[in-house]
Design an enzyme around this catalytic site. Structure first.
Site, short mmCIF file in Angstrom:
data_model
loop_
_atom_site.label_atom_id
_atom_site.label_comp_id
_atom_site.label_asym_id
_atom_site.label_seq_id
_atom_site.Cartn_x
_atom_site.Cartn_y
_atom_site.Cartn_z
N ASP A 134 30.96 60.95 76.63
CA ASP A 134 30.48 61.42 78.08
C ASP A 134 31.98 61.14 78.76
O ASP A 134 31.76 61.84 79.79
CB ASP A 134 29.50 60.28 78.75
CG ASP A 134 28.37 60.82 79.07
OD1 ASP A 134 28.04 62.05 78.38
OD2 ASP A 134 27.57 60.53 79.98
N ASP A 456 17.29 51.64 79.53
CA ASP A 456 16.76 50.84 78.34
C ASP A 456 15.29 50.22 78.72
O ASP A 456 14.32 50.64 77.92
CB ASP A 456 17.44 50.29 77.62
CG ASP A 456 18.30 49.22 78.62
OD1 ASP A 456 17.88 49.23 79.58
OD2 ASP A 456 19.36 48.48 77.99
#
Length: 746
Positions: A134, A456
């Site tokens: 990223d 998550d």
């Protein structure tokens, strides 16, 4: 792929901790007695009394969450040998590695993680490793290119000599013994060759990093004129196992998704969804493993252990993902920063295993692709035939994505690149674009769910609320290891992000309470989720309680009982401390490790947790947005750091995350000083009781807990609290003292 063996591939065993249950139940009873005492003590009603009652009510609820979560622990036993006997054709597995910043996450760390994955004891032609960068860093891409060259020698070496730890920096570290059953002259020669090759790889990456060049030729031309947050999609096949050789290397593919300044990228969740789409076009494996860039494989047979759970006849119908614990290597002696989570993994994780299953931890987790694509367990037996229109609405307009997703949901094997990976790279670049998800179900109905910094936990919650279970897998040796973050800014930034994300979940439509009321999350699993969300809720009450201590000393008032009722909090404190000490000693940990965790359990929530609370409050008031801070990954040590005194020292920076703790410390010091100098307010009303020994004791105890901050007032360099933070805390302390004295005057 069906299991023809009547014996289960894994078993779950529940067990009881009678001593633990009795002690924790007794502590809950004492908390309830304290609340009851406050309610019936009409003569003691006052503002401090009311604040204490509210805070202690939440502490009681928190303890109930803890007790319920740990009540019925379970352990999992997997049988890889049965898997190999019953499953003739092992399924493909896609491996996801995520990195976001080549400065905060040095490429050599990512390289070691990737090498440990490429060397797994699993058919290489059934594996494909995707690395999401990223940060769009040419250095990371260069490091992976060089690592692929080294892997051609490293992977055969590991398999030839059955090396357990297959991350080279760990294998060649001084801490590990170079002893093996193959300790022959040939092995020694090859070992030295491999070490020289790895040292050369490290030097190349280090040299490239020091030059800070941005090459614009060959494979690196795509990185010219790119910025971290402004660049097109870049997908490069670093290594392709074209012949699908069983003794070759797995595919290795580099991905940097498109980013533009005015587009929301949804942090790690967005990167994971791009990995899911790109891998769906290229290999489309039915199972996915995702790891952070610093989590190396410690057990090369982890895929077999995970598949024991996911391919078991019962597991196929009920289990969505298999979660492995996060454990650490090269740990500091006595856990000075309270972040090694030894007790947390031992008791809370096994407690979760006895419920609907562990939370998704964002790393070290094996998923079913069809569950990530939104499949409910109700459709496992019935099949999940889905219309083309619905596929387009959920997965986007790409026909190949729709086709691969449809095959994945229906349980059929399909790969868009049956001939050549290169044929779909252009198409993969399109689905990695920042505008592809608009108008689709990505991040809402399918993939990793958006809306929280802890993507998550949120994604795992949405899976659990559909009725799926998860399992906690703890093979021996342990599956993954990482390097625990250091103390101070790194740990605080990480804890703040977690607490912020958990609060965002609680205040969203995905709140566990709603998931239980309107979906299929079990009641006890809801309590477990509330236990972890409490990391973001509890700090507010802890700060209020700590401030109440100083207020009562300054105003010469009280909030603790001064009659026989004081026996309740005293009994609770004594039993709790003795109990927690016994737990640490039973696990082979030291009393110093216990104390370090005790004080950090006060420091971390009241700093990182309270700042997270304020961040979410400001977000809800539309004043500011929450920010995803990448956790700095330190370069792993090559020798034992257990006794490194400097490594165990607490560090500070100018971040506001240290402001609450510094203020609390100054408040307690000011309050004690006022008491010692006899500057407390005079109680005019004889019916009001003065500040007692209980408030003084608690204030002194809190000062002792904040000993690293107290030393930080007088240290130098990075070990000193910045003067700007001290000035701000002094102003806040003065304001608090002024307001407290005014309450007495009025």
């Amino acid at each position: 792929m069906a299991n023809q063996n009547p014996s289960p591939l894994y078993e779950k065993h529940w067990y009881k901790h009678t001593y633990k249950r009795v002690t924790e139940s007794l502590l809950l009873i004492l908390l309830l007695l304290l609340l009851g005492y406050r309610v019936i003590s009409v003569n003691n009603y006052s503002f401090p009394w009311f604040v204490a009652f509210v805070c202690e009510s939440w502490f009681t609820i928190s303890w109930f969450f803890t007790l319920a979560t740990q009540w019925s622990p379970a352990v999992i036993k997997t049988y890889p040998e049965r898997l190999l006997q019953s499953v003739q054709d092992l399924p493909p597995v896609d491996l996801f590695v995520t990195t976001a910043d080549s400065v905060l996450e040095p490429p050599i760390i990512t390289v070691n993680t990737v090498l440990s994955l490429l060397a797994l004891d699993y058919p290489p032609h059934k594996l494909a490793c995707y690395v999401s960068d990223d940060g769009c860093s040419p250095l990371t891409f260069y490091a992976l290119q060089e690592a692929s060259k080294f892997a051609k020698f490293w992977v055969p070496f590991c398999k030839k000599y059955d090396v357990q730890i297959r991350a080279p920096f760990r294998y060649f570290s001084d801490k590990l013994e170079v002893s093996t059953s193959n300790n022959t002259p040939q092995f020694k020669q090859e070992w030295l060759q491999m070490k020289d090759m790895y040292d050369d790889l490290s030097r190349k990456i280090e040299l490239e990093a020091s030059q800070k060049s941005n090459p614009s030729n060959g494979d690196f031309a795509v990185f010219s004129n790119t910025e971290k947050t402004n660049h097109p999609s870049i997908i490069k096949v670093i290594w392709e196992n074209k012949e699908e050789l069983e003794d070759g290397l797995p595919h290795l593919i580099y991905i940097s998704r498109e980013k533009r300044p005015k587009h929301s990228h949804h942090f790690k969740a967005g990167a994971m969804n791009v990995l899911a789409r790109v891998s769906g076009l290229i290999t489309n494996a039915p199972f996915l493993l995702n790891v952070d860039c610093d989590m190396i494989v410690n057990n090369p047979k982890i895929v077999h252990h995970a598949l024991c759970i996911l391919l078991d006849p019962k597991g196929q119908k009920e289990v969505a993902f298999a979660q492995f614990p996060q454990q650490f290597y090269a740990t500091l002696k006595d856990d000075p920063f309270g972040n090694q989570m030894a007790i947390l993994i031992k008791y809370f994780a096994t407690g979760l295993a006895g419920l609907q299953g562990p939370f998704y931890a964002g790393t070290n987790c094996f998923h079913r692709r069809k569950v990530i694509y939104g499949l409910s367990p109700d459709y496992v037996d019935k099949g999940n035939s889905i219309s083309e229109e619905e596929l387009k609405q959920k997965f986007g307009a790409s026909k190949e994505i729709m086709k691969s997703a449809g095959c994945g949901l229906e349980g059929r094997r399909y790969s868009a690149n049956a001939i050549n990976i290169g044929q779909v790279i252009d198409l993969a670049s399109q689905v990695a674009g920042c505008g592809y998800e608009y108008g689709t179900g990505w991040g809402k109905q399918v993939g990793w769910i958006y809306g929280s910094l802890t993507e998550d936990v949120l994604t795992g919650l949405t899976i659990h609320e559909k009725g799926w279970r998860s399992e906690w897998c703890t093979p021996s040796p342990i599956a993954f290891t990482g390097f625990a973050p250091g103390g101070g800014p790194t740990t605080m930034a990480q804890q703040k992000r977690w607490a912020t994300g958990l609060l965002e979940i609680f205040l969203s439509k995905h709140c566990p309470i709603f998931a239980t009321l309107f979906h299929k999350l079990t009641f006890r699993q809801c309590i477990a989720y509330m236990w972890v969300i409490n990391w973001g809720l509890r700090p507010f009450f802890e700060v209020c309680y700590a401030s109440l201590l100083a207020h009562c000393i300054i105003t010469n008032s009280n909030f603790l009982p001064q009659d026989l009722g004081i026996c309740i909090p005293v009994a609770f404190l004594v039993i709790y401390k003795v109990y927690t000490v016994s737990v640490y000693l039973a696990e082979g940990l030291s009393i110093k490790a216990w104390w370090n965790n005790q004080r950090m359990s006060r420091i971390t929530p009241m700093n990182a947790g309270f700042c997270a609370f304020l961040s979410v409050l400001l977000k809800k008031l539309r004043i500011s947005e929450t920010v995803f801070d990448v956790t700095k990954k330190d370069l792993p040590p090559t020798d034992d750091v257990g006794d490194d005194k400097d490594a165990a020292r607490y560090t500070f920076d100018e971040s506001l995350v240290f402001l609450p703790g510094t203020t609390i410390l100054l408040l307690q010091l000011t309050a004690i000083m006022i008491k010692l100098l006899g500057m407390q307010a005079v109680v005019a009303n004889e019916s009001k009781k003065e500040c007692g020994i209980g408030e003084i004791f608690c204030s002194v105890y809190l000062i002792i807990c904040y000993w690293p901050f107290l030393k930080g007032l007088f240290e130098t360099g990075k070990y000193r609290i910045p003067m700007s933070t001290i000035y701000k805390s002094t102003i806040l302390t003065s304001l608090f003292v002024h307001l407290s004295r005014n309450t007495v005057a009025t």
